[in-house]
Structures are given as C-alpha cells and as structure tokens.
Design a protein around this motif. Structure first.
Motif, PDB file in Angstrom:
ATOM      1  N   ASN A   1       0.822  -1.214   0.000  1.00 49.49           N
ATOM      2  CA  ASN A   1       0.000   0.000   0.000  1.00 49.49           C
ATOM      3  C   ASN A   1       0.858   1.268   0.000  1.00 49.49           C
ATOM      4  OD1 ASN A   1      -2.494  -1.392   0.098  1.00 49.49           O
ATOM      5  ND2 ASN A   1      -2.297  -1.647   2.303  1.00 49.49           N
ATOM      6  N   LEU A   2       2.107   1.150   0.455  1.00 46.08           N
ATOM      7  CA  LEU A   2       2.971   2.322   0.515  1.00 46.08           C
ATOM      8  C   LEU A   2       3.345   2.847  -0.862  1.00 46.08           C
ATOM      9  CD1 LEU A   2       5.398   1.286   3.404  1.00 46.08           C
ATOM     10  CD2 LEU A   2       3.462   2.864   3.515  1.00 46.08           C
ATOM     11  N   CYS A   3       3.265   1.991  -1.878  1.00 45.96           N
ATOM     12  CA  CYS A   3       3.616   2.430  -3.228  1.00 45.96           C
ATOM     13  C   CYS A   3       2.704   3.559  -3.686  1.00 45.96           C
ATOM     14  CB  CYS A   3       3.536   1.257  -4.201  1.00 45.96           C
ATOM     15  SG  CYS A   3       3.963   1.676  -5.909  1.00 45.96           S
ATOM     16  N   ALA A   4       1.404   3.403  -3.482  1.00 44.88           N
ATOM     17  CA  ALA A   4       0.449   4.431  -3.904  1.00 44.88           C
ATOM     18  C   ALA A   4       0.645   5.726  -3.127  1.00 44.88           C
ATOM     19  CB  ALA A   4      -0.980   3.922  -3.722  1.00 44.88           C
ATOM     20  N   ILE A   5       0.934   5.604  -1.834  1.00 42.88           N
ATOM     21  CA  ILE A   5       1.162   6.788  -1.003  1.00 42.88           C
ATOM     22  C   ILE A   5       2.395   7.541  -1.480  1.00 42.88           C
ATOM     23  CG2 ILE A   5       1.733   7.562   1.332  1.00 42.88           C
ATOM     24  CD1 ILE A   5       0.109   5.116   2.350  1.00 42.88           C
ATOM     25  N   GLU A   6       3.469   6.796  -1.723  1.00 46.33           N
ATOM     26  CA  GLU A   6       4.719   7.417  -2.155  1.00 46.33           C
ATOM     27  C   GLU A   6       4.612   7.969  -3.572  1.00 46.33           C
ATOM     28  OE1 GLU A   6       8.617   8.596  -1.095  1.00 46.33           O
ATOM     29  OE2 GLU A   6       6.941   7.768   0.065  1.00 46.33           O
TER      30      GLU A   6
ATOM     31  N   ASN B   1      11.639   7.830 -12.941  1.00 49.86           N
ATOM     32  CA  ASN B   1      12.567   7.581 -11.839  1.00 49.86           C
ATOM     33  C   ASN B   1      11.874   7.696 -10.480  1.00 49.86           C
ATOM     34  OD1 ASN B   1      14.698   7.221 -13.625  1.00 49.86           O
ATOM     35  ND2 ASN B   1      15.330   9.366 -13.529  1.00 49.86           N
ATOM     36  N   GLU B   2      10.987   8.696 -10.370  1.00 44.26           N
ATOM     37  CA  GLU B   2      10.248   8.861  -9.119  1.00 44.26           C
ATOM     38  C   GLU B   2       9.317   7.669  -8.874  1.00 44.26           C
ATOM     39  OE1 GLU B   2      10.779  10.957  -6.867  1.00 44.26           O
ATOM     40  OE2 GLU B   2      11.925  12.539  -7.845  1.00 44.26           O
ATOM     41  N   PHE B   3       8.724   7.167  -9.955  1.00 43.00           N
ATOM     42  CA  PHE B   3       7.869   5.982  -9.823  1.00 43.00           C
ATOM     43  C   PHE B   3       8.687   4.784  -9.351  1.00 43.00           C
ATOM     44  CE2 PHE B   3       6.744   1.943 -11.874  1.00 43.00           C
ATOM     45  CZ  PHE B   3       5.647   1.624 -11.109  1.00 43.00           C
ATOM     46  N   ARG B   4       9.886   4.629  -9.920  1.00 41.94           N
ATOM     47  CA  ARG B   4      10.725   3.508  -9.512  1.00 41.94           C
ATOM     48  C   ARG B   4      11.017   3.563  -8.013  1.00 41.94           C
ATOM     49  NH1 ARG B   4      16.103   1.038 -12.460  1.00 41.94           N
ATOM     50  NH2 ARG B   4      16.865  -0.175 -10.682  1.00 41.94           N
ATOM     51  N   MET B   5      11.282   4.758  -7.493  1.00 45.41           N
ATOM     52  CA  MET B   5      11.525   4.891  -6.066  1.00 45.41           C
ATOM     53  C   MET B   5      10.252   4.596  -5.266  1.00 45.41           C
ATOM     54  SD  MET B   5      14.653   5.315  -5.679  1.00 45.41           S
ATOM     55  CE  MET B   5      14.516   5.543  -3.908  1.00 45.41           C
ATOM     56  N   ALA B   6       9.109   5.033  -5.777  1.00 47.40           N
ATOM     57  CA  ALA B   6       7.848   4.732  -5.099  1.00 47.40           C
ATOM     58  C   ALA B   6       7.601   3.222  -5.066  1.00 47.40           C
ATOM     59  CB  ALA B   6       6.697   5.441  -5.804  1.00 47.40           C
ATOM     60  N   TRP B   7       7.914   2.569  -6.166  1.00 46.82           N
ATOM     61  CA  TRP B   7       7.748   1.117  -6.266  1.00 46.82           C
ATOM     62  C   TRP B   7       8.575   0.395  -5.202  1.00 46.82           C
ATOM     63  CZ3 TRP B   7       4.696  -2.353  -8.569  1.00 46.82           C
ATOM     64  CH2 TRP B   7       5.147  -3.652  -8.748  1.00 46.82           C
ATOM     65  N   CYS B   8       9.781   0.878  -4.987  1.00 49.73           N
ATOM     66  CA  CYS B   8      10.700   0.219  -4.054  1.00 49.73           C
ATOM     67  C   CYS B   8      10.491   0.644  -2.600  1.00 49.73           C
ATOM     68  CB  CYS B   8      12.140   0.517  -4.452  1.00 49.73           C
ATOM     69  SG  CYS B   8      12.636  -0.213  -6.040  1.00 49.73           S
TER      70      CYS B   8
ATOM     71  N   GLU C   1       4.897  -0.627 -20.302  1.00 47.74           N
ATOM     72  CA  GLU C   1       3.503  -1.045 -20.112  1.00 47.74           C
ATOM     73  C   GLU C   1       2.722  -0.037 -19.279  1.00 47.74           C
ATOM     74  OE1 GLU C   1       1.782  -3.651 -21.169  1.00 47.74           O
ATOM     75  OE2 GLU C   1       3.333  -4.865 -22.124  1.00 47.74           O
ATOM     76  N   LEU C   2       3.407   0.629 -18.362  1.00 50.76           N
ATOM     77  CA  LEU C   2       2.749   1.542 -17.433  1.00 50.76           C
ATOM     78  C   LEU C   2       2.692   2.986 -17.923  1.00 50.76           C
ATOM     79  CD1 LEU C   2       4.492   0.207 -14.210  1.00 50.76           C
ATOM     80  CD2 LEU C   2       2.042   0.007 -14.703  1.00 50.76           C
ATOM     81  N   HIS C   3       3.476   3.306 -18.932  1.00 54.10           N
ATOM     82  CA  HIS C   3       3.716   4.702 -19.322  1.00 54.10           C
ATOM     83  C   HIS C   3       2.426   5.492 -19.525  1.00 54.10           C
ATOM     84  CE1 HIS C   3       4.833   8.157 -21.831  1.00 54.10           C
ATOM     85  NE2 HIS C   3       6.012   8.072 -21.230  1.00 54.10           N
ATOM     86  N   ASP C   4       1.554   5.007 -20.380  1.00 57.72           N
ATOM     87  CA  ASP C   4       0.329   5.765 -20.694  1.00 57.72           C
ATOM     88  C   ASP C   4      -0.647   5.758 -19.529  1.00 57.72           C
ATOM     89  OD1 ASP C   4       1.357   6.324 -23.179  1.00 57.72           O
ATOM     90  OD2 ASP C   4       0.262   4.718 -24.195  1.00 57.72           O
TER      91      ASP C   4
ATOM     92  N   GLY D   1      -4.451   2.209 -13.339  1.00 55.60           N
ATOM     93  CA  GLY D   1      -3.032   2.019 -13.069  1.00 55.60           C
ATOM     94  C   GLY D   1      -2.800   1.039 -11.936  1.00 55.60           C
ATOM     95  N   ALA D   2      -3.616   1.134 -10.897  1.00 53.99           N
ATOM     96  CA  ALA D   2      -3.493   0.213  -9.768  1.00 53.99           C
ATOM     97  C   ALA D   2      -3.757  -1.224 -10.220  1.00 53.99           C
ATOM     98  CB  ALA D   2      -4.458   0.610  -8.662  1.00 53.99           C
ATOM     99  N   GLN D   3      -4.752  -1.385 -11.076  1.00 51.01           N
ATOM    100  CA  GLN D   3      -5.064  -2.718 -11.587  1.00 51.01           C
ATOM    101  C   GLN D   3      -3.931  -3.260 -12.440  1.00 51.01           C
ATOM    102  OE1 GLN D   3      -7.596  -4.769 -10.942  1.00 51.01           O
ATOM    103  NE2 GLN D   3      -6.711  -6.310 -12.322  1.00 51.01           N
ATOM    104  N   LEU D   4      -3.361  -2.399 -13.282  1.00 52.06           N
ATOM    105  CA  LEU D   4      -2.265  -2.825 -14.151  1.00 52.06           C
ATOM    106  C   LEU D   4      -1.023  -3.201 -13.329  1.00 52.06           C
ATOM    107  CD1 LEU D   4      -1.296  -3.296 -17.022  1.00 52.06           C
ATOM    108  CD2 LEU D   4      -0.693  -0.860 -17.164  1.00 52.06           C
ATOM    109  N   LEU D   5      -0.736  -2.436 -12.294  1.00 55.52           N
ATOM    110  CA  LEU D   5       0.395  -2.759 -11.423  1.00 55.52           C
ATOM    111  C   LEU D   5       0.227  -4.145 -10.792  1.00 55.52           C
ATOM    112  CD1 LEU D   5       1.006   0.647  -9.614  1.00 55.52           C
ATOM    113  CD2 LEU D   5       2.604  -0.535 -11.126  1.00 55.52           C
ATOM    114  N   GLU D   6      -0.983  -4.443 -10.382  1.00 56.80           N
ATOM    115  CA  GLU D   6      -1.254  -5.748  -9.789  1.00 56.80           C
ATOM    116  C   GLU D   6      -1.042  -6.862 -10.815  1.00 56.80           C
ATOM    117  OE1 GLU D   6      -4.986  -8.069  -7.634  1.00 56.80           O
ATOM    118  OE2 GLU D   6      -4.918  -5.883  -7.609  1.00 56.80           O
TER     119      GLU D   6
END
Length: 219
Positions: free
Chosen positions: A24-29, A80-87, A66-69, A42-47
């Motif tokens: 859940n922290l990914c969405a917050i970050e 890059n910010e998304f990658r940090m949020a992911w991690c 896959e996530l870009h659009d 986007g949340a569905q695609l990430l899953e």
C-alpha cells in the motif's frame, strides 16, 4: 573452483524476513513524489504486472513501457520517481538483519539470499536498505531458468548448487528460511533442504539456528 569450507548453508528469504514490506505504501509514495494519485486503471495494471516482473517475464524497461500511458509519465524524471515509489514499500527488519550478519560471520556458515522479487526491489536492498553485505550471494525469481518459490524446489536447488560449487565440504547442512511454509515444503519434500524454518521473528530464528547447529544457551 571449490575454495571455501562450509559446514552449513543458510538459504534466507528477503521479504518479511530481512525486510518488511507493505504494498500500500507504493500508492502513497507515488502521490507524494508525482503530485497525483495512481488512477484505478493504473493500480489494476500494477497488480497484473507484479507477477511477470518478479518472474522475469518482462524487463524493467518493458515494465515502464507497459505503465507509461496508464500512469501518465510526462518525462524520465517521473519514471525515476515511480521507480523509487515502487521500491519504497520495503524497510529493513534490523533485528533479523543482525541475526543473519552474526551467522554469516560464523566459521563454516554460508548465507545465500533466495527471493521472489523483481530486479528493482532486489537492487534496492543494497542501494537504500544497507544490506549489500548480505546480498553478495543471491538467487532471485527474475533470473533466467529460476522458477519462483511456492510451486517447486527449483530456486532452492539452484541456490544450493551455487553455494556447493564453491565449498570444499561436499555435504553441508542446508537450511531454508521463509515466512511462508508453502514456499519451503517442496524443497523439504524432495530433500533439497535438510531443514526449514518458518520465520516468525528474530529471536525464534536465532534459537532455531542454534538448535540446528548443535548449540545451547549457557546460563
């Protein structure tokens, strides 16, 4: 070339053992870093992409593509910010880290990380969580030829083979550690693992390792 003696090989899980995580922290970050929420699509695609990313079916570049659009990345900095949020879902469990560092430093003990994870979150362990010393020997689900834990003993077997290939001891005790019993079971059933520890906490882990190594606490 075999050049290191080992009386035991400890194959240790990453997530929920060495590092806690909360997806859940990914969405917050994401919202904090990019100034907008992840859209429902986007949340569905990430899953949907999590499993193939962890299994190595798609690369990090393809994952972003896959996530870009759907996530509306405007430039590479947002990627890059998304990658940090992911991690950022991960944090070190310091008590367990201390236990595994102690065992790794013990004579005749080898520690090898065995993990279902993607390349970004694996790299994050060294780059941001300070765990590079524990991750110098690792087998991960995204590697070619590696099958994620939970379906068979393949990953445990590959990790065991990698360690035995550099050990002078031909029959070390092999111990698997995982927070999920079902991840250990196939490898225990076919003899890939000599022993399995279902992780609960650092104290229980250390106690179980001491018992398996024939050590007893002194009053």
């Amino acid at each position: 070339m075999k050049n290191q003696e080992a009386s035991s090989i400890i194959l240790c899980d990453y997530g929920q053992v060495l590092a806690g995580f909360d997806r859940n922290l990914c969405a917050i970050e994401f919202e904090k870093r990019l100034g907008r929420p992840i859209p429902p699509a986007g949340a569905q695609l990430l899953e949907e992409l999590l499993e193939p990313f962890e299994a190595g079916a798609i690369t990090g570049e393809a994952f972003l593509g896959e996530l870009h659009d759907t996530l509306g990345f405007r430039h590479s900095q947002e990627e890059n910010e998304f990658r940090m949020a992911w991690c950022s879902i991960l944090w070190p469990i310091q008590e367990t880290v201390a236990v595994m560092r102690k065992w790794k430093a013990a004579p005749g003990v080898k520690v090898h990380i065995v993990t279902n994870t993607d390349p970004w979150r694996l790299a994050y362990a060294s780059s941001h969580l300070g765990l590079e010393d524990l991750f110098d020997a690792c087998t991960a689900s995204f590697e070619k030829g590696v099958v994620p834990k939970g379906t068979c003993s393949n990953m445990w077997a590959i990790a065991r083979h990698r360690e035995q290939a550099v050990c002078t001891d031909n029959s070390p005790m092999v111990i698997g550690i995982d927070d999920l019993e079902q991840n250990l079971k196939p490898a225990l059933d076919d003899g890939t693992l000599d022993h399995g520890i279902v992780f609960q906490d650092a104290v229980q882990l250390d106690q179980q390792l001491r018992l398996l190594h024939g050590l007893t606490d002194r009053a």
